[in-house]
Motif scaffolding. Structure first.
Motif, PDB file in Angstrom:
ATOM      1  N   VAL A 148     -30.071  11.522 -34.879  1.00 48.59           N
ATOM      2  CA  VAL A 148     -29.403  11.249 -36.144  1.00 48.59           C
ATOM      3  C   VAL A 148     -30.324  10.349 -36.967  1.00 48.59           C
ATOM      4  O   VAL A 148     -31.038   9.504 -36.413  1.00 48.59           O
ATOM      5  N   ASN A 181     -29.113  18.509 -34.377  1.00 42.94           N
ATOM      6  CA  ASN A 181     -28.504  18.668 -33.054  1.00 42.94           C
ATOM      7  C   ASN A 181     -29.467  19.297 -32.048  1.00 42.94           C
ATOM      8  O   ASN A 181     -29.318  19.093 -30.845  1.00 42.94           O
ATOM      9  N   GLY A 203     -22.224  18.056 -38.934  1.00 39.92           N
ATOM     10  CA  GLY A 203     -22.907  17.542 -40.113  1.00 39.92           C
ATOM     11  C   GLY A 203     -22.272  17.931 -41.424  1.00 39.92           C
ATOM     12  O   GLY A 203     -22.826  17.626 -42.494  1.00 39.92           O
ATOM     13  N   SER A 239     -28.035  12.093 -41.756  1.00 39.55           N
ATOM     14  CA  SER A 239     -28.203  13.495 -41.374  1.00 39.55           C
ATOM     15  C   SER A 239     -28.414  13.565 -39.861  1.00 39.55           C
ATOM     16  O   SER A 239     -28.609  12.537 -39.206  1.00 39.55           O
ATOM     17  N   ARG A 240     -28.376  14.770 -39.329  1.00 41.03           N
ATOM     18  CA  ARG A 240     -28.567  14.925 -37.883  1.00 41.03           C
ATOM     19  C   ARG A 240     -29.260  16.248 -37.610  1.00 41.03           C
ATOM     20  O   ARG A 240     -29.125  17.219 -38.366  1.00 41.03           O
ATOM     21  N   THR A 263     -19.850  13.727 -44.292  1.00 44.78           N
ATOM     22  CA  THR A 263     -20.483  12.412 -44.190  1.00 44.78           C
ATOM     23  C   THR A 263     -19.677  11.415 -45.016  1.00 44.78           C
ATOM     24  O   THR A 263     -19.062  11.774 -46.027  1.00 44.78           O
ATOM     25  N   CYS A 313     -27.315   2.316 -34.198  1.00 38.35           N
ATOM     26  CA  CYS A 313     -26.749   3.643 -34.000  1.00 38.35           C
ATOM     27  C   CYS A 313     -25.512   3.497 -33.109  1.00 38.35           C
ATOM     28  O   CYS A 313     -25.498   2.655 -32.193  1.00 38.35           O
TER      29      CYS A 313
END
Length: 116
Positions: free
Chosen positions: A79, A74, A55, A71-72, A58, A96
């Motif tokens: 995501v 984990n 992350g 954003s993500r 970007t 996605c």
């Protein structure tokens, strides 16, 4: 098997906001770059945003810079695409995407319609 499931689309007025989510399964999510694409009627699919595995980096298409944030999480294998100040031209199906071992994987897409 790899699965990407988008959610969060809908109808919103110009200037409004939405948050899209993509739940991933079947692979080591935290190892892979994730992206959001979109396809408007009669247009080619375009890359909207990308986020690296941790992350820390970007990237965005110029038309959404300053309005969208990728954003993500984990820990949740998810995501997100935060979309603010939505415009009529943001209307599209949002997908996605990831690429694992040179093979592309797509979700089923979620419709975003911006209309007054």
């Amino acid at each position: 098997q790899v699965q990407l499931v988008e959610s969060g689309g809908g109808l919103v007025q110009p200037g409004g906001s939405l948050r899209l989510s993509c739940a991933a399964s079947g692979f080591s999510f935290s190892w892979y770059t994730m992206s959001w694409y979109r396809q408007a009627p009669g247009k080619e699919r375009e890359l909207v945003a990308t986020i690296t595995p941790t992350g820390d980096t970007t990237t965005y298409v110029d038309s959404v810079k300053g309005r969208f944030t990728i954003s993500r999480d984990n820990a949740k294998n998810t995501v997100y695409l935060h979309m603010n100040s939505l415009k009529l031209e943001d209307t599209a199906v949002y997908y996605c995407y990831t690429n694992r071992n040179s093979r592309p994987y797509w979700g089923q897409g979620t419709q975003v319609t911006v209309s007054s």
